[in-house]
Each structure stands twice: as structure tokens, then as C-alpha cells.
Design a protein around this motif. Sequence first.
Motif: not given
Length: 260
Positions: A56-64
Motif C-alpha cells: 500500500v502506497d500513501f504518497s498521494r494521500v491526504t489526512t485529517f
Amino acid sequence: MEVVIKRDYGQMSKAAAQLVVDVLNTKPNAVLGMATGSTPLGLYQELVRLHQAGQVDFSRVTTFNLDEYVGLPANHPQSYHYFMHEHFFQHVNIPRHNINIPSGTTSNYPAFCQWYERRIEECGGIDLQILGIGSDGHIAFNEPGSSLSSRTRLKTLSKQTIDDNARFFDAREDVPVYAITMGVGTILDARKLVLVASGKTKAKAIAQAVEGPVTSMVTASALQLHRDASVLVDEEAAAGLTMRDYYEFIYAAKPAAPRA
Ligand code: PGA
């Protein structure tokens, strides 16, 4: 609402992580809503494991993140900034500028709360929101009595929450009395909700949230108003559910999520 009952905490955490991975498989730039507390730790550990295994890749994920204690700076060991860095962010590849956590030290809370709501909107809204549940039935810091249409704002912690969270502080007096938290309305705007609960101390809150009336006295009951809410519990947290056989029947018949 989907109710998923797993044998134990480990199985529950894996199932919750899989729901996050399913969203990322179909939308690699998804916006994830993050929660703190002991319960989501296993879910974060599983996501870190999958990331380190290249799955799983989070390089384009945004978090709140949902909430933060008022008065605790980001480097305070009990702040939710610190928690998220320790248990998740330092182990995965989310770009630093894509991480959003409410400020516990802003000089202007109303302005910050408005900005936080606007920022969620500008990022396209939250695709999947992870939630825990308090023993008083809260989601985020939406304590009993919180409006079911509330937005990000300051809340006073309930006596029950202060008692519950005192275990993380040297003394009960050290637990902050105020928090900045997304509102129930903010949470309901997310496209998918995933609530995790474990242990017998959560059994009553889960029964009330899932099978009780929708009420601001148990803010987790607002999940009943959402079109795509999954409640993942272990055996102990499921102990008060009366419709258990039905939930298990539905879950067993569910087709697997499509893979990208
Ligand atoms: P916990 O907190 O996971 O530490 O029990 C849950 C919550 O208060 O949301």
C-alpha cells in the motif's frame, strides 16, 4: 449500517485496515480521516506492515485528524500530533504538507475551526473516516449532548472521558478539559465511516450506538444516519448486541471488494 464481529482485536484491526486499503486501491489520492486512542493502534500497525511490504502506497494521500487536546503543543507526548507521528506518520510515506491535525495551541480557535472545515472541503471531502468510540458513546470528542449537526469547534470533555483518558497522564488533573474536535455533522459528511471498538468496556456504548435510538446523548448513534458506515467490533465489544446472528449472516454473504 454494517456490523462486523471479529474473534479478537487482531482480526478486527486487520479487517479495518483492509477497508482502508480497498479505498486506496480504487482511489490512490484518497482523503483519510484519522482517529487516535488505543483502539486504532492495531489498524495503524497493520497499515504500516502492508506499506513496508510494498502493498500500500500513501504518497498521494491526504489526512485529517478528528481532534486534539487544547493546550498541548505538538511535541507533548500525550498530544494527538505526537501520537500520530509516533504510531503512523513516521512509518509511511504521506507527504508532510498533506497531513492536517487540529491545532491545540492556536490563538484563535473559532478562526482555526472555520479554516479546518474549509480545508476539508477544498481537499474534496473525506473519503473514509476512521472512528473509535468512547465509553460514553462519543465519536471524536463529541460528548453526550453534542448537536448531531455540529461542526469543528471547542468541546468540554465529559467527566467519563477525563477518567478514561487519565491513564495516559501522570495525574487526572493533567488531562486537558477542552478539546478541538470535528463535529458530528463534519463526520457524517465523510463518504465512508469505519468505527472500531474492542473490549467489554465498549459493549454498552456499541449496543446503544448500533441498536439504540439516534440521540445526541450517544453521538456514535448518528452513524445510523449515514449511508455507508461499518462498525467493526471484537467479541467482547459485541456482547450487548441483540441482532448478532443477523449481522453475521449478512457479512458471510457479502461479496469481496473489487481490486483495482
Ligand atoms: P480508546 O478511545 O480507543 O483509547 O478507547 C476511544 C475514543 O475515546 O474515541
